[in-house]
Scaffold this motif. Structure first.
Motif, PDB file in Angstrom:
ATOM      1  N   ILE A 225       0.839  -1.204   0.000  1.00  0.00           N
ATOM      2  CA  ILE A 225       0.000   0.000   0.000  1.00  0.00           C
ATOM      3  C   ILE A 225       0.866   1.242   0.000  1.00  0.00           C
ATOM      4  CG2 ILE A 225      -1.667   1.322   1.379  1.00  0.00           C
ATOM      5  CD1 ILE A 225      -2.768  -1.416   2.344  1.00  0.00           C
TER       6      ILE A 225
ATOM      7  N   LEU B 259       2.542   1.761  -3.433  1.00  0.00           N
ATOM      8  CA  LEU B 259       1.596   2.275  -4.437  1.00  0.00           C
ATOM      9  C   LEU B 259       1.311   3.756  -4.207  1.00  0.00           C
ATOM     10  CD1 LEU B 259      -0.880  -0.753  -4.729  1.00  0.00           C
ATOM     11  CD2 LEU B 259       0.790   0.040  -6.421  1.00  0.00           C
ATOM     12  N   CYS B 260       1.279   4.181  -2.939  1.00  0.00           N
ATOM     13  CA  CYS B 260       1.122   5.611  -2.653  1.00  0.00           C
ATOM     14  C   CYS B 260       2.290   6.397  -3.245  1.00  0.00           C
ATOM     15  CB  CYS B 260       1.036   5.859  -1.147  1.00  0.00           C
ATOM     16  SG  CYS B 260      -0.526   5.412  -0.382  1.00  0.00           S
TER      17      CYS B 260
ATOM     18  N   GLN C 267      -7.007   2.722  -3.656  1.00  0.00           N
ATOM     19  CA  GLN C 267      -6.633   1.382  -3.189  1.00  0.00           C
ATOM     20  C   GLN C 267      -7.684   0.798  -2.239  1.00  0.00           C
ATOM     21  OE1 GLN C 267      -2.398   0.688  -2.111  1.00  0.00           O
ATOM     22  NE2 GLN C 267      -2.118   2.888  -2.479  1.00  0.00           N
TER      23      GLN C 267
END
Length: 415
Positions: A206, A209-210, A219
């Motif tokens: 996570i 991906l940020c 997400q």
């Protein structure tokens, strides 16, 4: 001194300290009193201003290397002579030590606009034990809902203020009803894998991906996941492989691995974590209690818990006095330096089944090292904090309430 995780090669420490102080003041946070010293004279001046005990460390450390808690000026002088050489390029940081404080690690992820708490981990050992060595619980096992909300809001405001994108780790201490900011690290920490297993979400993925520009909303990760069960991380140590090593814990990290225990309540999770680490908690026999002066106000209550659980109480003279004042029967036993038969003799004769031994100060640590080393050699369960003793009592009170569930089934309950 709290840090923002910046590289020592890219920024002047005094400038960094000033910027951090501005940051703390702007958000109206509190931090332990602290200072910087580049020589012995400056260190003594800081100690006069801040007071003892002090946590001292080089300006840049990994794993708490060369960190130490000192209790008087002679210890500070020895530290500066033996452990580090302070200079303009390599100053020493000195922080006021928050005795009896509860420490917390908070993992969060931020996309630049939104912040989601990944997990709030409450350390079981009091502040002063390196976070890599301390057992910890997710969710917190003794913090109020109001305090948890205050912690969450504090971490979120930090992430937004420093414009974090990705993972962020914040370390706090709760001392005398006040939250203190210890450290901010705008990066992944060692507890990210543990927290991810607890909540069933890969925080590393996570966060990455940020950093790649995909928001938390995109997400579908928009709120904290608080599991309906407890997970406890326990450190694994290599002490048995090194002859003569004192297995006492402190600000310098010593663990070489970790295990995880999961249960419907904190006691069950803690017990399973202890088993995973190769430690078996005895449920009967004699408990030896010997605690430092600052723990004396709490040892009577702890002794009562063990006594109510059916344990015989053994203690050294000073600790026994506090236990007797609490109305608990106790047998006095000699310290090693007081002559024989002493506590180590009793341990080798299988007359001690469980140990709670807390100590502070260089001389006291050296004097009691044989107790902890003998416990290791004789495989006697030993904890070196009062809070660890309380956790043991909690396990023994709830030892018949265990269950077994697959991690995948637990994750299905929350996802």
């Amino acid at each position: 001194m709290p840090i923002l995780g910046t590289s020592p090669d890219s920024i002047d420490l005094a400038e960094d300290r000033g910027r951090f102080q501005e940051f703390v003041n702007k958000l109206n946070f509190k931090q332990p009193p602290n200072g910087i010293a580049t020589n012995l004279k400056e260190a003594m001046q800081v100690s006069d201003a801040v007071g003892f005990p002090l946590v001292v460390r080089p300006s840049y450390v990994l794993g708490g290397r060369a960190m130490e808690v000192v209790y008087k000026k002679s210890d500070l002088e020895n530290y500066l002579i033996e452990a580090v050489q302070a200079s303009e390029k390599s100053p020493v940081l000195l922080d006021g030590f928050l005795n009896q404080a509860i420490e917390m690690d908070i993992e969060a992820v931020c996309d630049g606009e939104d912040v989601v708490i990944g997990g709030i981990l409450q350390h079981i050992e009091q502040a002063g034990i390196h976070s890599g060595d301390s057992a910890c619980s997710l969710p917190p096992y003794s913090l109020s809902n109001e305090l948890i909300e205050e912690i969450s809001n504090m971490v979120k405001s930090i992430a937004i203020e420093i414009k974090a994108v990705g993972l962020i780790n914040v370390q706090l201490a709760y001392h005398q009803n006040t939250l203190f900011l210890l450290e901010v690290n705008p990066r992944a920490s060692r507890t990210i894998p543990f927290v991810s297993k607890c909540i069933g979400k890969s925080l590393a993925k996570i966060g990455a991906l940020c950093m790649a520009g995909i928001s938390l909303k995109d997400q579908s990760f928009i709120e904290e996941i608080v599991p309906p069960y407890y997970s406890v991380k326990e450190a694994v140590f290599p002490f048995t492989k090194f002859l003569g090593v004192d297995p006492i814990l402190g600000p310098e990290m010593k663990s070489t691995g970790e295990v995880m225990g999961v249960g419907s309540n904190f006691s069950e999770a803690y017990a399973k974590a202890q088993l995973g680490a190769g430690e078996k908690i005895p449920d009967s026999g004699s408990v030896f209690l010997s605690v430092r002066d600052s723990d004396r106000p709490f040892v009577g209550e702890l002794a009562k818990e063990f006594y109510d659980l059916g344990f015989k109480i053994i203690a050294t003279k000073g600790t026994a006095r506090s236990i007797s004042e609490a109305g608990i029967p106790v047998d006095v036993i000699k310290k090693v330096a007081e002559g024989r038969p002493h506590v180590v003799d009793a341990m080798k004769n299988s007359e001690v089944n469980l140990i709670v031994n807390t100590t502070e100060g260089k001389q006291s640590i050296e004097d009691s090292a044989s107790i902890r080393r003998t416990a290791l050699e004789e495989r006697i369960y030993c904890t070196t904090t009062i809070e660890g003793g309380r956790a043991v009592c909690s396990v023994l009170r709830n030892k018949d309430l265990w269950s077994v569930e697959r991690l995948q089934d637990l994750h299905a309950k929350i996802n």
